[in-house]
Design a protein around this motif. Structure first.
Motif, PDB file in Angstrom:
ATOM      1  N   SER A  33       0.789  -1.342   0.190  1.00  0.00           N
ATOM      2  CA  SER A  33      -0.013   0.027   0.266  1.00  0.00           C
ATOM      3  C   SER A  33       1.070   1.436  -0.012  1.00  0.00           C
ATOM      4  CB  SER A  33      -0.954  -0.210   1.195  1.00  0.00           C
ATOM      5  OG  SER A  33      -1.755  -1.166   1.085  1.00  0.00           O
ATOM      6  N   ALA A  34       2.107   1.195   0.807  1.00  0.00           N
ATOM      7  CA  ALA A  34       3.002   2.494   0.880  1.00  0.00           C
ATOM      8  C   ALA A  34       3.536   2.666  -0.437  1.00  0.00           C
ATOM      9  CB  ALA A  34       3.685   2.145   2.061  1.00  0.00           C
ATOM     10  N   ALA A  35       4.129   1.132  -0.946  1.00  0.00           N
ATOM     11  CA  ALA A  35       4.565   1.395  -2.309  1.00  0.00           C
ATOM     12  C   ALA A  35       3.926   2.045  -3.255  1.00  0.00           C
ATOM     13  CB  ALA A  35       5.265   0.091  -2.668  1.00  0.00           C
ATOM     14  N   PHE A  36       2.681   1.538  -3.488  1.00  0.00           N
ATOM     15  CA  PHE A  36       1.704   2.038  -4.616  1.00  0.00           C
ATOM     16  C   PHE A  36       1.517   3.526  -4.277  1.00  0.00           C
ATOM     17  CE2 PHE A  36      -0.115  -2.379  -5.304  1.00  0.00           C
ATOM     18  CZ  PHE A  36       0.788  -2.699  -6.182  1.00  0.00           C
ATOM     19  N   LEU A  37       1.280   3.745  -3.075  1.00  0.00           N
ATOM     20  CA  LEU A  37       0.899   5.317  -3.065  1.00  0.00           C
ATOM     21  C   LEU A  37       2.179   6.201  -3.129  1.00  0.00           C
ATOM     22  CD1 LEU A  37      -1.105   7.328  -2.024  1.00  0.00           C
ATOM     23  CD2 LEU A  37      -0.144   7.229   0.144  1.00  0.00           C
ATOM     24  N   ALA A  38       3.307   5.653  -2.821  1.00  0.00           N
ATOM     25  CA  ALA A  38       4.602   6.320  -3.050  1.00  0.00           C
ATOM     26  C   ALA A  38       4.805   6.618  -4.658  1.00  0.00           C
ATOM     27  CB  ALA A  38       5.654   5.767  -2.552  1.00  0.00           C
ATOM     28  N   ASP A  58      -7.671   9.555  -3.046  1.00  0.00           N
ATOM     29  CA  ASP A  58      -6.679  10.772  -2.687  1.00  0.00           C
ATOM     30  C   ASP A  58      -5.319  10.365  -2.822  1.00  0.00           C
ATOM     31  OD1 ASP A  58      -6.136  10.327   0.121  1.00  0.00           O
ATOM     32  OD2 ASP A  58      -8.109  10.882   0.489  1.00  0.00           O
ATOM     33  N   THR A  59      -4.500  10.887  -2.539  1.00  0.00           N
ATOM     34  CA  THR A  59      -3.019  10.744  -2.428  1.00  0.00           C
ATOM     35  C   THR A  59      -2.512  10.856  -1.018  1.00  0.00           C
ATOM     36  OG1 THR A  59      -2.286  12.898  -3.006  1.00  0.00           O
ATOM     37  CG2 THR A  59      -2.382  11.421  -4.779  1.00  0.00           C
ATOM     38  N   GLY A  60      -3.545  10.954   0.183  1.00  0.00           N
ATOM     39  CA  GLY A  60      -3.269  11.129   1.379  1.00  0.00           C
ATOM     40  C   GLY A  60      -3.622   9.621   2.113  1.00  0.00           C
ATOM     41  N   TRP A  61      -3.991   9.917   3.263  1.00  0.00           N
ATOM     42  CA  TRP A  61      -4.372   8.604   4.248  1.00  0.00           C
ATOM     43  C   TRP A  61      -5.665   7.917   3.503  1.00  0.00           C
ATOM     44  CZ3 TRP A  61      -1.565   6.732   7.689  1.00  0.00           C
ATOM     45  CH2 TRP A  61      -0.812   7.623   8.395  1.00  0.00           C
ATOM     46  N   GLY A  62      -6.504   8.563   2.700  1.00  0.00           N
ATOM     47  CA  GLY A  62      -7.677   7.741   1.956  1.00  0.00           C
ATOM     48  C   GLY A  62      -7.156   6.807   1.031  1.00  0.00           C
ATOM     49  N   GLY A  63      -5.659   7.317   0.526  1.00  0.00           N
ATOM     50  CA  GLY A  63      -5.257   6.718  -0.628  1.00  0.00           C
ATOM     51  C   GLY A  63      -4.533   5.492   0.010  1.00  0.00           C
ATOM     52  N   ILE A  64      -3.721   5.493   0.731  1.00  0.00           N
ATOM     53  CA  ILE A  64      -2.862   4.289   1.565  1.00  0.00           C
ATOM     54  C   ILE A  64      -4.049   3.380   2.163  1.00  0.00           C
ATOM     55  CG2 ILE A  64      -2.510   5.116   3.708  1.00  0.00           C
ATOM     56  CD1 ILE A  64       0.480   3.939   3.441  1.00  0.00           C
ATOM     57  N   THR A  65      -4.673   3.778   2.869  1.00  0.00           N
ATOM     58  CA  THR A  65      -5.886   2.818   3.553  1.00  0.00           C
ATOM     59  C   THR A  65      -6.814   2.156   2.740  1.00  0.00           C
ATOM     60  OG1 THR A  65      -7.364   4.424   3.951  1.00  0.00           O
ATOM     61  CG2 THR A  65      -5.707   3.873   5.725  1.00  0.00           C
ATOM     62  N   ALA A 144       0.771  12.778  11.069  1.00  0.00           N
ATOM     63  CA  ALA A 144      -0.199  11.953  12.073  1.00  0.00           C
ATOM     64  C   ALA A 144      -1.223  11.592  11.722  1.00  0.00           C
ATOM     65  CB  ALA A 144      -0.003  12.919  13.314  1.00  0.00           C
ATOM     66  N   PRO A 145      -1.940  10.185  11.807  1.00  0.00           N
ATOM     67  CA  PRO A 145      -3.287   9.786  11.399  1.00  0.00           C
ATOM     68  C   PRO A 145      -4.350  10.745  12.059  1.00  0.00           C
ATOM     69  CG  PRO A 145      -2.122   8.121  12.517  1.00  0.00           C
ATOM     70  CD  PRO A 145      -1.308   9.260  12.658  1.00  0.00           C
ATOM     71  N   ASP A 146      -5.128  11.159  10.813  1.00  0.00           N
ATOM     72  CA  ASP A 146      -6.257  12.109  11.108  1.00  0.00           C
ATOM     73  C   ASP A 146      -7.642  11.280  11.154  1.00  0.00           C
ATOM     74  OD1 ASP A 146      -6.497  11.646   8.567  1.00  0.00           O
ATOM     75  OD2 ASP A 146      -6.080  13.323   7.771  1.00  0.00           O
ATOM     76  N   ALA A 147      -8.800  11.980  11.004  1.00  0.00           N
ATOM     77  CA  ALA A 147      -9.943  11.199  11.032  1.00  0.00           C
ATOM     78  C   ALA A 147     -10.076  10.491   9.655  1.00  0.00           C
ATOM     79  CB  ALA A 147     -11.361  12.249  10.924  1.00  0.00           C
ATOM     80  N   ALA A 148      -9.651  10.840   8.620  1.00  0.00           N
ATOM     81  CA  ALA A 148      -9.626   9.928   7.356  1.00  0.00           C
ATOM     82  C   ALA A 148      -8.837   8.668   7.616  1.00  0.00           C
ATOM     83  CB  ALA A 148      -9.278  10.812   6.062  1.00  0.00           C
ATOM     84  N   ALA A 149      -7.603   8.904   8.254  1.00  0.00           N
ATOM     85  CA  ALA A 149      -6.889   7.857   8.330  1.00  0.00           C
ATOM     86  C   ALA A 149      -7.581   6.814   9.307  1.00  0.00           C
ATOM     87  CB  ALA A 149      -5.519   8.132   9.006  1.00  0.00           C
ATOM     88  N   TRP A 150      -8.102   7.093  10.499  1.00  0.00           N
ATOM     89  CA  TRP A 150      -8.871   6.162  11.233  1.00  0.00           C
ATOM     90  C   TRP A 150     -10.092   5.479  10.592  1.00  0.00           C
ATOM     91  CZ3 TRP A 150      -5.883   4.430  14.991  1.00  0.00           C
ATOM     92  CH2 TRP A 150      -5.079   5.134  15.618  1.00  0.00           C
ATOM     93  N   ALA A 151     -10.770   6.203   9.831  1.00  0.00           N
ATOM     94  CA  ALA A 151     -11.843   5.565   9.032  1.00  0.00           C
ATOM     95  C   ALA A 151     -11.368   4.570   8.126  1.00  0.00           C
ATOM     96  CB  ALA A 151     -12.702   6.852   8.446  1.00  0.00           C
ATOM     97  N   GLY A 152     -10.231   5.017   7.292  1.00  0.00           N
ATOM     98  CA  GLY A 152      -9.618   4.111   6.448  1.00  0.00           C
ATOM     99  C   GLY A 152      -9.410   2.788   7.144  1.00  0.00           C
ATOM    100  N   ALA A 153      -8.613   2.871   8.234  1.00  0.00           N
ATOM    101  CA  ALA A 153      -8.271   1.825   9.008  1.00  0.00           C
ATOM    102  C   ALA A 153      -9.480   0.825   9.607  1.00  0.00           C
ATOM    103  CB  ALA A 153      -7.329   2.210  10.168  1.00  0.00           C
ATOM    104  N   TRP A 154     -10.298   1.524   9.842  1.00  0.00           N
ATOM    105  CA  TRP A 154     -11.710   0.756  10.122  1.00  0.00           C
ATOM    106  C   TRP A 154     -12.174   0.011   8.919  1.00  0.00           C
ATOM    107  CZ3 TRP A 154     -14.346  -1.138  13.828  1.00  0.00           C
ATOM    108  CH2 TRP A 154     -15.648  -1.560  13.479  1.00  0.00           C
TER     109      TRP A 154
END
Length: 255
Positions: A33-38, A58-65, A144-154
């Protein structure tokens, strides 16, 4: 039952098959996931970047999750599916099934212990993969993980849990066919069938396709069209398969 749970957990923890599957899910999912986003963030204009970018929200947390959820929908199905085939088929391949008739623990309890151990293990892998995806995001500079990051992790966790439940029918196949190879063959065949169903446009109502579509494998538009009832079809599939597997082990005869 407690003894059966302890024994099955011990066998799973020492199995090379389970260890390899664990590494695939908890390390490969966040790393890919990190490699693809990079690649997308580098904006090199390559063919890979354009293809991968089509799956991005998107190219942020929504992208990697999002990538992590997509990889989990396929990777967890194959990894956990192979392990569950091995767990239920090895008793026949190793010629130890007949010896279970001489143990004080009922065969139904043994089957239940196998199911519980594999499901708990699969759920744990999904949780770890989701957590390590957040770590991977921080390592590539997402902050740092934001709301989008935690939603993506969920979302990664939910996709993982649903996918684990969808592997349970292969326990029945491996048991009824008295060997793990039949279960693995059925698993691979179902992957092909899933691709055909998705191509025909009926993927959202097909339990083995809906988690992947919801994760974004078919693009953001199809992901938004997947409904909660369609996702929850994995629950009756898993429950029915677990009950049928328990019944089969409880009533099976030595051949």
């Amino acid at each position: 039952m407690r003894a059966a749970l302890h024994l099955e957990a011990l066998k799973l923890s020492r199995a090379t098959t389970a260890r390899a599957a664990s590494l695939i899910v908890v390390l490969l999912v966040p790393a890919m996931s990190a490699a693809f986003l990079a690649v997308v963030r580098a904006d090199t204009g390559s063919v890979l970047a354009s293809k991968v970018g089509a799956l991005l929200v998107d190219t942020g947390w929504g992208g990697i999750t999002g990538f992590a959820a997509q990889i989990t929908s396929v990777g967890a199905l194959l990894a956990v599916g192979v392990v569950i085939c091995w767990v239920f088929g090895r008793e026949f391949t190793d010629k130890t099934f007949g010896a279970l008739f001489a143990t004080p623990t009922p065969r139904g309890s043994i089957a239940a212990a196998k199911l519980i151990v594999v499901v708990v293990w699969g759920f744990a892998l999904s949780a770890v993969a989701a957590a390590l995806t957040l770590v991977a995001g921080m390592l590539i500079g997402l902050g740092a993980p934001d709301a989008a990051a935690w939603a993506g992790a969920w979302r990664v966790l939910v996709v993982g849990v649903l996918t684990v439940l969808l592997t349970l029918p292969f326990a029945l196949v491996a048991s009824a066919a008295r060997g793990y190879l039949a279960g693995v063959s059925a698993l691979l065949g179902l992957v092909v069938v899933t691709q055909i169903v998705v191509a025909l446009g009926a993927g959202a109502w097909f339990p083995y396709a809906s988690p992947g579509l919801w994760s974004g494998l078919g693009g953001p538009q199809l992901a938004d069209e997947v409904t909660v009832p369609q996702l929850l079809l994995a629950l009756p599939v898993g429950v029915a398969a677990a009950a049928a597997t328990w019944w089969w082990w409880r009533n099976a005869k030595v051949q």
